[in-house]
Motif scaffolding. Structure first.
Motif, short mmCIF file in Angstrom:
data_model
loop_
_atom_site.label_atom_id
_atom_site.label_comp_id
_atom_site.label_asym_id
_atom_site.label_seq_id
_atom_site.Cartn_x
_atom_site.Cartn_y
_atom_site.Cartn_z
N GLN A 162 0.81 -1.21 0.00
CA GLN A 162 0.00 0.00 0.00
C GLN A 162 0.85 1.27 0.00
OE1 GLN A 162 -3.43 -0.14 0.04
NE2 GLN A 162 -3.31 -2.37 -0.07
N ILE A 163 2.16 1.12 0.24
CA ILE A 163 3.03 2.29 0.35
C ILE A 163 3.24 2.91 -1.03
CG2 ILE A 163 5.32 3.10 1.02
CD1 ILE A 163 5.43 0.82 3.03
N PRO A 164 3.00 4.21 -1.17
CA PRO A 164 3.21 4.87 -2.46
C PRO A 164 4.66 4.78 -2.91
CG PRO A 164 1.98 6.29 -0.96
CD PRO A 164 2.48 5.14 -0.14
N LYS A 165 4.86 4.84 -4.20
CA LYS A 165 6.20 4.68 -4.78
C LYS A 165 7.20 5.66 -4.18
CE LYS A 165 8.57 4.39 -9.24
NZ LYS A 165 8.42 4.48 -10.72
N LYS A 166 6.77 6.92 -3.97
CA LYS A 166 7.70 7.94 -3.48
C LYS A 166 8.16 7.68 -2.05
CE LYS A 166 4.42 11.35 -1.61
NZ LYS A 166 4.03 12.77 -1.62
N SER A 167 7.42 6.82 -1.32
CA SER A 167 7.77 6.54 0.07
C SER A 167 8.46 5.19 0.26
CB SER A 167 6.50 6.56 0.95
OG SER A 167 5.91 7.84 0.94
N LYS A 168 8.53 4.40 -0.80
CA LYS A 168 9.07 3.04 -0.65
C LYS A 168 10.52 3.04 -0.19
CE LYS A 168 6.02 0.39 -3.69
NZ LYS A 168 5.53 -0.48 -2.59
N GLU A 169 11.33 3.94 -0.76
CA GLU A 169 12.73 3.96 -0.38
C GLU A 169 12.89 4.38 1.08
OE1 GLU A 169 16.60 3.20 -0.43
OE2 GLU A 169 15.16 2.70 -2.01
#
Length: 386
Positions: free
Chosen positions: A127-134
């Protein structure tokens, strides 16, 4: 659908405050599974007094009565199909304040490392957005580094202490020369004039030890209550996998089996390989692990689980008995929850212990000692590790 089933469904939709009215209309009490559904839904859609801190009244063994978010997500996935789970998870992020955490990578970067939050992030990784994955991976890595500092030196010491006496061979081979060991045991022979060590004896690795080395199998329950145990187990697995003295296999299970051994080079990659939540079929997973055993007398099998079997418990006990009868060293590491408290099905644990298989609800700091004793073939007394 019968009238009773229809009334139960409407009762779940309308919430616990409607229970008295349904009883007045002839509706019966909810089943155990329906009560668990009601608790899971009330955490998101209930009134002001109903949230994640509300007591679920469920759970086997000695676990906490108040489920945290990770446990709630695991229950959700075991009770509803994937489409409904996705809807409720999204509502949870919107309604319970998780959205800001997941959408703002800056917040993750500022958070202090926390085991519960790490478990939640792993549960919600899809569910984590791409911009927050890192940022999420960096947060998980902080936890991994803390656990690694806690365990690595002791795990390596435990394996070395248990197996080092078998590590060398009298047969000389330049490619098998153990330089560190040879230097360390010849320091007294340092020649000041030549400024070098003149060894009295040279040690060589035993090439056959790679063939006859111990095989450590970690069979890890990935249901919702296992968050902290998965974190510790993954780090320990990667430490073991980095050591040539042992062969390491990592298997994750719910109702399906995943062999995560190829991910053992990086504990963060391994952790993100888990699909936390869903049901549990322990017997099925043990059956898979039985096929990994090549030399029973050189195999150490750890079942890491809360033992809350959703499949066939008789089959679970039979599979464990088959492993021990074949000569495999078997131990059960029970789930730990907040503050290192044990969380497990007490009845199943008692049945397993009665078979002579040790069940440990031990803190992570004691895992290296347990590992050393097991590899040395010494008795495993559960009271020494609780």
């Amino acid at each position: 659908m019968t009238q009773t089933e229809q009334m139960a469904r409407w009762r779940l939709i309308l919430g616990s405050e409607s229970q008295q009215r349904f009883e007045g209309m002839g509706g019966g009490a909810l089943s155990k599974e329906e009560l668990l559904m009601d608790s899971a839904l009330s955490a998101i859609y209930g009134g002001p007094g109903e949230s994640f801190s509300a007591s679920s009244g469920q759970g086997a063994g000695k676990g906490p009565s108040s489920p945290n978010i990770s446990k709630w997500l695991g229950d959700l996935r075991s009770l509803f199909d994937s489409e409904i789970v996705a809807v409720v998870q999204n509502d949870a992020i919107e309604r319970k304040g998780l959205k800001q955490l997941l959408l703002e990578p800056e917040l993750l970067e500022d958070l202090e490392p926390d085991l519960n939050m790490a478990s939640t992030l792993l549960m919600l990784k899809d569910q984590i957005p791409k911009k927050s994955k890192e940022s999420a991976r960096k947060f998980i890595r902080k936890i991994v580094e803390q656990i690694n500092q806690l365990l690595e030196s002791d795990v390596r010491r435990a394996v070395t202490a248990a197996l080092n006496r078998r590590a060398h061979s009298p047969l000389p081979s330049a490619s098998a020369l153990d330089f560190p060991y040879t230097i360390r045991h010849n320091l007294r022979n340092y020649n000041a004039e030549l400024k070098t060590i003149i060894p009295e004896r040279v040690w060589f690795f035993d090439r056959s030890s790679r063939v006859n080395r111990w095989h450590v199998i970690l069979d890890i329950d990935q249901s919702g209550s296992m968050g902290q145990s998965i974190l510790y187990s993954s780090v320990m697995a990667c430490i073991l996998a980095s050591m040539s003295a042992v062969q390491t296999s990592v298997v994750a299970f719910d109702t399906q089996i995943m062999d995560l051994t190829p991910l053992c080079e990086d504990p963060v990659d391994l952790l993100f390989g888990f699909q936390m939540g869903g049901g549990t079929d322990i017997a099925k997973s043990i059956a898979y692990c039985q096929n990994l055993v090549e030399t029973p007398a050189k195999t150490l099998f750890f079942l890491i689980s809360d033992l809350d079997e959703g499949g066939n418990r008789a089959a679970l006990l039979r599979r464990l008995e088959e492993l021990t009868d074949s000569g495999v060293t078997v131990a059960v590491l029970l789930a730990i929850a907040d503050g290192g408290k044990p969380y497990y099905d007490a009845q199943t644990a008692q049945r397993v212990a009665a078979m002579g298989i040790p069940c440990f609800a031990c803190t992570p700091e004691k895992l290296p000692d347990l590992l050393e004793r097991a590899l040395k073939g010494q008795g495993l007394d559960a009271s020494s590790f609780s």
